[in-house]
Structures are given as C-alpha cells and as structure tokens.
Design a protein around this motif. Sequence first.
Motif, PDB file in Angstrom:
ATOM      1  N   ASN A  81      -4.991   6.586  -6.940  1.00  0.00           N
ATOM      2  CA  ASN A  81      -4.569   6.645  -5.542  1.00  0.00           C
ATOM      3  C   ASN A  81      -4.360   5.239  -4.993  1.00  0.00           C
ATOM      4  OD1 ASN A  81      -7.017   5.749  -3.705  1.00  0.00           O
ATOM      5  ND2 ASN A  81      -7.883   6.965  -5.386  1.00  0.00           N
ATOM      6  N   PRO A  82      -3.425   5.063  -4.060  1.00  0.00           N
ATOM      7  CA  PRO A  82      -3.079   3.727  -3.559  1.00  0.00           C
ATOM      8  C   PRO A  82      -4.163   3.099  -2.688  1.00  0.00           C
ATOM      9  CG  PRO A  82      -1.922   5.409  -2.308  1.00  0.00           C
ATOM     10  CD  PRO A  82      -2.588   6.117  -3.444  1.00  0.00           C
ATOM     11  N   PHE A  83      -5.126   3.877  -2.239  1.00  0.00           N
ATOM     12  CA  PHE A  83      -6.157   3.334  -1.358  1.00  0.00           C
ATOM     13  C   PHE A  83      -7.130   2.427  -2.111  1.00  0.00           C
ATOM     14  CE2 PHE A  83      -4.976   7.603   0.226  1.00  0.00           C
ATOM     15  CZ  PHE A  83      -4.337   7.211   1.380  1.00  0.00           C
ATOM     16  N   SER A  84      -7.151   2.539  -3.436  1.00  0.00           N
ATOM     17  CA  SER A  84      -8.032   1.684  -4.231  1.00  0.00           C
ATOM     18  C   SER A  84      -7.325   0.433  -4.738  1.00  0.00           C
ATOM     19  CB  SER A  84      -8.593   2.473  -5.431  1.00  0.00           C
ATOM     20  OG  SER A  84      -9.377   3.566  -4.982  1.00  0.00           O
ATOM     21  N   GLU A  85      -6.027   0.339  -4.492  1.00  0.00           N
ATOM     22  CA  GLU A  85      -5.287  -0.838  -4.940  1.00  0.00           C
ATOM     23  C   GLU A  85      -5.626  -2.037  -4.050  1.00  0.00           C
ATOM     24  OE1 GLU A  85      -3.552  -1.137  -7.578  1.00  0.00           O
ATOM     25  OE2 GLU A  85      -3.498   0.966  -8.184  1.00  0.00           O
ATOM     26  N   LYS A  86      -5.679  -3.203  -4.670  1.00  0.00           N
ATOM     27  CA  LYS A  86      -5.999  -4.437  -3.942  1.00  0.00           C
ATOM     28  C   LYS A  86      -4.870  -5.451  -4.111  1.00  0.00           C
ATOM     29  CE  LYS A  86     -10.338  -3.110  -3.080  1.00  0.00           C
ATOM     30  NZ  LYS A  86     -10.463  -1.992  -3.998  1.00  0.00           N
ATOM     31  N   ILE A  87      -4.782  -6.358  -3.169  1.00  0.00           N
ATOM     32  CA  ILE A  87      -3.876  -7.491  -3.282  1.00  0.00           C
ATOM     33  C   ILE A  87      -4.666  -8.749  -2.965  1.00  0.00           C
ATOM     34  CG2 ILE A  87      -1.768  -6.219  -2.724  1.00  0.00           C
ATOM     35  CD1 ILE A  87      -2.004  -7.268   0.142  1.00  0.00           C
ATOM     36  N   ALA A  88      -4.181  -9.868  -3.472  1.00  0.00           N
ATOM     37  CA  ALA A  88      -4.853 -11.146  -3.242  1.00  0.00           C
ATOM     38  C   ALA A  88      -3.884 -12.111  -2.592  1.00  0.00           C
ATOM     39  CB  ALA A  88      -5.380 -11.720  -4.553  1.00  0.00           C
ATOM     40  N   GLU A 109     -10.565  -2.709  -9.544  1.00  0.00           N
ATOM     41  CA  GLU A 109     -12.021  -2.874  -9.564  1.00  0.00           C
ATOM     42  C   GLU A 109     -12.487  -4.048  -8.713  1.00  0.00           C
ATOM     43  OE1 GLU A 109     -10.144  -2.367 -12.313  1.00  0.00           O
ATOM     44  OE2 GLU A 109     -10.715  -0.246 -12.387  1.00  0.00           O
ATOM     45  N   ALA A 110     -11.586  -4.893  -8.276  1.00  0.00           N
ATOM     46  CA  ALA A 110     -11.975  -6.061  -7.474  1.00  0.00           C
ATOM     47  C   ALA A 110     -12.540  -5.617  -6.130  1.00  0.00           C
ATOM     48  CB  ALA A 110     -10.774  -6.972  -7.254  1.00  0.00           C
ATOM     49  N   LYS A 111     -13.559  -6.347  -5.657  1.00  0.00           N
ATOM     50  CA  LYS A 111     -14.157  -6.043  -4.367  1.00  0.00           C
ATOM     51  C   LYS A 111     -13.383  -6.749  -3.251  1.00  0.00           C
ATOM     52  CE  LYS A 111     -18.882  -5.460  -6.126  1.00  0.00           C
ATOM     53  NZ  LYS A 111     -20.286  -5.937  -6.029  1.00  0.00           N
ATOM     54  N   GLU A 112     -13.413  -6.138  -2.082  1.00  0.00           N
ATOM     55  CA  GLU A 112     -12.801  -6.783  -0.920  1.00  0.00           C
ATOM     56  C   GLU A 112     -13.670  -7.991  -0.542  1.00  0.00           C
ATOM     57  OE1 GLU A 112     -11.287  -5.649   3.612  1.00  0.00           O
ATOM     58  OE2 GLU A 112     -12.145  -4.117   2.289  1.00  0.00           O
ATOM     59  N   GLN A 113     -13.093  -9.176  -0.594  1.00  0.00           N
ATOM     60  CA  GLN A 113     -13.885 -10.394  -0.407  1.00  0.00           C
ATOM     61  C   GLN A 113     -12.976 -11.583  -0.153  1.00  0.00           C
ATOM     62  OE1 GLN A 113     -15.528 -11.843  -4.273  1.00  0.00           O
ATOM     63  NE2 GLN A 113     -14.389 -10.126  -5.172  1.00  0.00           N
ATOM     64  N   PRO A 130      -7.494  -4.564   0.626  1.00  0.00           N
ATOM     65  CA  PRO A 130      -6.730  -3.380   0.208  1.00  0.00           C
ATOM     66  C   PRO A 130      -5.235  -3.586   0.415  1.00  0.00           C
ATOM     67  CG  PRO A 130      -8.626  -2.752   1.547  1.00  0.00           C
ATOM     68  CD  PRO A 130      -8.513  -4.242   1.649  1.00  0.00           C
ATOM     69  N   ASP A 131      -4.451  -2.970  -0.439  1.00  0.00           N
ATOM     70  CA  ASP A 131      -2.994  -3.035  -0.325  1.00  0.00           C
ATOM     71  C   ASP A 131      -2.545  -1.967   0.665  1.00  0.00           C
ATOM     72  OD1 ASP A 131      -0.310  -3.279  -0.595  1.00  0.00           O
ATOM     73  OD2 ASP A 131      -0.281  -3.216  -2.783  1.00  0.00           O
ATOM     74  N   ILE A 169      -9.561   6.963   5.483  1.00  0.00           N
ATOM     75  CA  ILE A 169      -8.261   7.587   5.226  1.00  0.00           C
ATOM     76  C   ILE A 169      -8.199   8.109   3.799  1.00  0.00           C
ATOM     77  CG2 ILE A 169      -5.781   7.161   5.100  1.00  0.00           C
ATOM     78  CD1 ILE A 169      -6.143   5.068   7.302  1.00  0.00           C
ATOM     79  N   LYS A 170      -8.745   7.336   2.874  1.00  0.00           N
ATOM     80  CA  LYS A 170      -8.810   7.784   1.482  1.00  0.00           C
ATOM     81  C   LYS A 170      -9.560   9.109   1.389  1.00  0.00           C
ATOM     82  CE  LYS A 170     -10.923   6.540  -2.945  1.00  0.00           C
ATOM     83  NZ  LYS A 170     -11.711   5.521  -3.672  1.00  0.00           N
ATOM     84  N   LEU A 171     -10.686   9.224   2.082  1.00  0.00           N
ATOM     85  CA  LEU A 171     -11.480  10.455   2.053  1.00  0.00           C
ATOM     86  C   LEU A 171     -10.773  11.594   2.768  1.00  0.00           C
ATOM     87  CD1 LEU A 171     -15.025   8.956   2.746  1.00  0.00           C
ATOM     88  CD2 LEU A 171     -14.077   9.691   0.555  1.00  0.00           C
ATOM     89  N   LEU A 172      -9.952  11.293   3.776  1.00  0.00           N
ATOM     90  CA  LEU A 172      -9.214  12.339   4.478  1.00  0.00           C
ATOM     91  C   LEU A 172      -8.276  13.068   3.516  1.00  0.00           C
ATOM     92  CD1 LEU A 172      -8.233  13.786   7.078  1.00  0.00           C
ATOM     93  CD2 LEU A 172      -6.602  11.904   7.377  1.00  0.00           C
ATOM     94  N   PHE A 173      -7.673  12.336   2.587  1.00  0.00           N
ATOM     95  CA  PHE A 173      -6.721  12.955   1.670  1.00  0.00           C
ATOM     96  C   PHE A 173      -7.396  13.572   0.448  1.00  0.00           C
ATOM     97  CE2 PHE A 173      -3.887  10.198   4.099  1.00  0.00           C
ATOM     98  CZ  PHE A 173      -2.833  11.066   4.345  1.00  0.00           C
ATOM     99  N   GLY A 174      -8.614  13.154   0.135  1.00  0.00           N
ATOM    100  CA  GLY A 174      -9.294  13.769  -0.994  1.00  0.00           C
ATOM    101  C   GLY A 174     -10.709  13.258  -1.151  1.00  0.00           C
TER     102      GLY A 174
END
Length: 650
Positions: free
Chosen positions: A70-77, A92-96, A423-424, A552-557
């Motif tokens: 799912n796109p909610f777990s995608e990250k950008i740097a 797998e990267a943490k938001e930081q 998050p992306d 939002i991620k939890l709203l969809f699943g």
Amino acid sequence: MSDISIPGVTASKYKTDELIQGLMKAERIPRDRAESELKKYKQEQSAWRQLNQLTTVLRDASKTLYSYNNPFSEKIAASTNERALTATVTREAKEQSFRVLVSQIAQTDSFLSNEIDSKGTVPQGEYTFSVGDKSVTFSWKGGSYKDFSEALNRRSSGILRASFIQITPKTSSMLIESLKPGEKNRLTFSGDARNFAIEAGFITPNDTAPVSPEKEAHTAPPLSSERIDFSGNARAKDGLVLTFSVSVHPVPSGSTGENAASGLEPVKAGSVTYANITIENAHSEGAPTDAQPVLKPQPVTDMSVLSLRSSKGVQIPLPAVRDSEEPVEMSIPLSEYGDVDALLVNNKNTEKELRISGLKISDPRAAGDVIPVNPVSIAQDAVLKYEGITIRRPTNTIDDLVPGVTLQLFEPTDKNETISVKPDTDLAKEAIITLVAHYNRVMAELNILTQNKPEVISEIQYFTEDETKTAEERLGMMLGDSTLTGLKNALQRITSSGYRANDTTTITILSQLGISTRSTAGSGVDSSKLRGYLEIDEKKLDEALKTKIEDIKLLFGFDSDGDLVVDSGIAQALDKNLTPYVQTGGIFPNRTSGLGTKITASEKKIAQLDTQLERKEAELKSQYGQMEGTLNSLQNQSNSISNFSKQNSN
C-alpha cells in the motif's frame, strides 16, 4: 422480337420478381427476428464485458490501498543539499530527520603520465597492475601506447581502466584509473609495469623523509597533560595525515588525589603510654581543634582535549573527541593546520581517562615506496559525520548506516546538512484519487445501464464522442436488473460507512478526507449529485495526508481481530464485495459466458434460416419460371391461332 421473354434471365412482363420478393419478405421475418436478437445479445455481452473490466480495475485499485504494498507505507527522502548528498529509502525506513556533514567523498586512484611522444612505444614485458587485492597480469609483445591501453582495458576485469589522451599533435598522455574506491584499493604497479610507470611519469620513488610520532600509544589520566613530539616538522605542503584511535573511560572519584589537594587534615599532638597509663600532649597553639571537612572539587567534563603545536609553538585545537568507551578512529589532515611538530593532550576531565592508540602519520598519496607524479585523484574512503559521529566507508553509496536509508555522497559539505525521511503523501494521494476515479466510472456505467434518462450521459463531461455514442446505445439496456441495482447500493453503502480501527483513530469516514457525494449544492438539489459519484476536496485531502496518514491507512484497511490479516476498512470492503462479481466464474463472467452461448445459438439459427431462405427463393424462382414459360407458350399458341384466323379471313 421485343415480345421474347426468357424466364429467369430477362425482366418478367408478369412482374414475378416482385411477387417473389414479396413472398420472401414474409419468409425472412423469423430470420430478421433472430438477427435482431443476435445484435441485442452482442450489445448486452459487450456491456457486461465492459462493466466487468471497469469493476476489475476498481477492485485492483482498492486492493492496492490495503495490501502489503500500500502507498501509505512508502517513504521519500529529501536533502537540504541535493548537490552534495542524496538519499533513497525503502518502506522499512522510519519517519525521521538526521544531520550529515560530509568531510570527504570516496575516490579512486587515477594517475596521469607525463607528456609522451605520440609515436612512442611500450616495451615488451610481463605487466602486472593491482587494485587492492585484485590484480591484472598479461604479457605484452611491445607496441604503441594506444594499443597498450586497449590491451589493458580488454584484460582489466572491471578493476581498472586506461585512456589514451592526445595533448598536442605530437604528444599525448596516458591515464590509468582504478574502478574501486576506498583507501585500501590503491593502484600499484609490479614487474615490468613498475619500470614502465616510472619511466612514463605515472609514479616516482618516494624520497621524502618520513615523519612519525615519538610513540604510538598514550594513556592520559584525569587532570593530566602530555606532549607527543613528531620526528620532524610535518609540513602543510606535504599533505600528511595524522590517524589514531581514541577512547574515553570513566575513573572512580577520589583516585586522582583530589582529597589531598582540597583541604587540611587535623595534626595530632602525640602521646606517651607507661604502665597502662597514657598521657596525651596538648594541641599546639593555633592548631585546629576539630577536623576540617574535605572539599570535593566540582566534576569537569570537556572533550576538547587534543591540539597540535605549530612549528612556531602555537597551540591549534583539534575537534572534540567522542565520549565513548569504544575506540573511535580519527583522521586529521595536517595540511589544514599548517606546519606542525607535536600532538598535545590536555585532559581537563576530573573523572575520565583518555586512551590513544595507533598514532601514525602518513602520506595519503604514497602507495608503498612510490608516490604519483600527476595524480588526478587519490584513493580514499568517504568520511562523514552522522549526528556528530565520524563514519568511514570505502564507497560513496552507504546503505548500512541508517536502516532503510541509502546515502549517496557527491561532494564535501561546509556544514551539517539534513536528511528528512517522511511518508510519500503524493503517492498516497494519487492512489486515493485513482480509486475515486475508477469508482465514479463504475458508478457511471451502472447509472447508464439501469436508467433511461438522457441526462445521465450528458452530465458526464469526460466522455469522448465515441464513448457518448456507445453510452447512448446502452442507455437503460438493463433497466430493472436487480444484480446491478444491488451492486450500486452496496458500493454507496461501503463508501458512506464509518470504519474505526482503534480508540485513538480520528479518521473514520471518507468525508473527513474531503471525499463525499455532496448531494446538496446551494439552496436546491442538484440531481447529478444524487447519482452516487464521489467528489474530492483536494485541499482537505492534502491536509489530512500531511497530519493523519497512519489513520488514513487504517481507514482503507486494518486487522480488526488480531490475526494479522486485513479484514476491515473501505478498500478491503470494496475488494471483498467486488470479487464475486469479477472473479473467474463470477457473476459478470457468467453473464458474459451465458450471452456467448446465446450468440452462438443465434448465429447457427441465422445460418440455418439463410440456407432455408436460399432454398425457398430458388424454389419460387423455379416455379414462377415454369409458370412464365407456360404462359409464354400459351400466348404464342394464341398468337398463332389469331394469325391463322386472320389469314383465312383474308
């Protein structure tokens, strides 16, 4: 002659063709009815197939929003200095956010020769070139520099590369470069390659007198100072580097003699004992009568303990050491501090001991007993500071420092740069908009098939002319179909219901993201808003994605029963509800297959009717041809009798 008529060839004066066509028209009624049914079946099959395709796309878009990918777990740097360093991240990267200062980037050895005669040759010999622990050896029969560089490239096995560069019409240079960065991957020459490299001006023997510290290790207890002299003056122009490891260890309070330096103990006057009788002397006059409290010094912690002494005797501070019991490697480029001749250790700490080991001064250009004459670059490790911690790596691609983050270094930085991982939201937004678009397209198709109102089509502004024409042909085609009505109601129920993953979830319904049907507009009712289409308030969606992406991620699943399987949420509900319609053997494929059977039967029926009609038409033509022949014969006989009568009368 004009009265001659050949049945079946010339136009019939009895208009039998018209009679036959009239009779055949009545015969074709069953065939026309079958053809009309076939056309209807094909239109319905096309409609079911189109609806199946649109619904499948909607189901896939739904699955994307709650699956593992799912796109909610995608990250950008993002980097504050994309020119110097960038970062790529995994899911797998943490938001930081973290700070990085790049002191130097990893480089390879790249040596340029002196200018040589373009027509010169490389003598015959056995040539060996090494990069780190990898070597290339080949026999050379002699030939031009250009041929030699091409031969070297063919045998380089991806560890080095040679280039032949034309400097002037008569002179050239040759460049030999390693393809493996890092200070351990030095480029060296052996056998005939060494003599060739010296003669061509790639390298030269290192005749510079070495400079070294007077000792390789030192332990500095608390509140101590030490000077470690160098064997000679380390000149800035020589580009020498001082390297060592340093660790800091705690020392128990009181082991450094601070009590003795902090106050006076009371002095005893003495005594005499005789026959079990003890006589104490009186205290000296002016001596303290009670023990004075010992004053404990305030703890001091200061990691700025190292400095260099310039050749003029000036103390030059070095960067603070890391307060760590694990040895930390430090590399000091002496060229940045001018001419120096000693390392000064001034441990001002009261409860910390400093341990220095591996003290060494080296020339980074030197490879064994030679140095390059015209170095384009010198093999070195990448050196950076991650949150103030010095890190060394042999490559500019660093993927083992921060979990899920790969750093790419391009050039040194003057200050700390910040890498932010977040998050992306653009990808998540695109996926949500895609879902809404496919949802609205399915809803439009359901409205067209189940309603007989032309405005249902005219309200859809994104249709092309061909799509509009096709929609008009399908308008109301499945009016009253309970399957489609039930599907439409289910879709509307799913998108309007609430889904709460846990007690802390704040986003529980689509309208909180700015996604709703908005059935009312102004003071009246817009009928187009009542057809189940979803609209998006992008500003509200952007704000929600920015601050509540996990909700939002939890709203969809989400997993409602703890079995690690997503079993609730809007996207999951859409997927679960649509699957029976579109799966193999599902409702839509069965409808399409059933119509296919009817189409095949209709086509066979039409083929049979066509055969019967052809046979019937041929039969009628034969019968009417015989009739015309008989009539023509009778007419001829009548004419003959009439002519005979006229002749006799005359």
